[in-house]
Write a protein that holds these residues in place. Structure first.
Motif, short mmCIF file in Angstrom:
data_model
loop_
_atom_site.label_atom_id
_atom_site.label_comp_id
_atom_site.label_asym_id
_atom_site.label_seq_id
_atom_site.Cartn_x
_atom_site.Cartn_y
_atom_site.Cartn_z
N ASP A 63 -21.64 48.63 25.13
CA ASP A 63 -20.38 48.35 24.43
C ASP A 63 -19.79 46.99 24.80
OD1 ASP A 63 -19.66 48.92 27.02
OD2 ASP A 63 -17.97 50.22 26.47
N ILE A 64 -20.61 46.10 25.31
CA ILE A 64 -20.12 44.81 25.81
C ILE A 64 -19.36 44.01 24.76
CG2 ILE A 64 -22.24 43.49 25.34
CD1 ILE A 64 -21.67 42.14 28.13
N PHE A 65 -19.74 44.11 23.50
CA PHE A 65 -19.07 43.33 22.47
C PHE A 65 -17.67 43.85 22.15
CE2 PHE A 65 -23.53 42.18 21.55
CZ PHE A 65 -23.40 40.81 21.74
N GLU A 66 -17.28 44.97 22.75
CA GLU A 66 -15.93 45.47 22.57
C GLU A 66 -14.93 44.72 23.44
OE1 GLU A 66 -15.67 49.73 22.88
OE2 GLU A 66 -17.45 49.99 21.64
N TYR A 67 -15.40 44.15 24.56
CA TYR A 67 -14.47 43.45 25.45
C TYR A 67 -14.91 42.03 25.81
CZ TYR A 67 -17.69 45.57 28.81
OH TYR A 67 -18.81 45.98 29.48
N VAL A 68 -16.13 41.65 25.52
CA VAL A 68 -16.58 40.27 25.67
C VAL A 68 -16.60 39.68 24.27
CG1 VAL A 68 -18.51 38.82 26.35
CG2 VAL A 68 -17.88 40.76 27.77
N LEU A 69 -15.62 38.87 23.97
CA LEU A 69 -15.39 38.47 22.58
C LEU A 69 -15.98 37.11 22.21
CD1 LEU A 69 -11.68 39.64 22.26
CD2 LEU A 69 -13.78 40.92 21.76
#
Length: 83
Positions: A63-69
């Protein structure tokens, strides 16, 4: 971006262009480029995560793309995970 390791934006950018079929130039992908402007679907995100993990021998959460923008945040995240 802080210098946490030897990973540079150009290395991350190289993976991005290997994995994604982009119509922008390399110079347009900078530290503050949003992932949402580069990836159009979840499959691209998964493939990009796998490619980044392989290139940098890092483990990235699904889910990294939820908080690394941004590209810069990803570079920093990878550096932090390797230190």
């Amino acid at each position: 971006m802080t210098d946490l390791c030897d990973i540079e934006i150009e290395q991350v950018r190289e993976v991005i262009f290997e994995e994604l079929d982009l119509i922008v130039s390399r110079n347009e992908v900078v530290l503050d480029t949003l992932w949402s402007s580069l990836t159009t679907n979840s499959l691209e995100c998964v493939l990009l995560i796998m490619a980044l993990e392989e290139r940098f021998s890092a483990i990235l959460p699904d889910d990294i793309f939820e908080y690394v923008l941004t590209v810069g945040e990803m570079t920093e995240f990878i550096c932090a995970s390797l230190s």
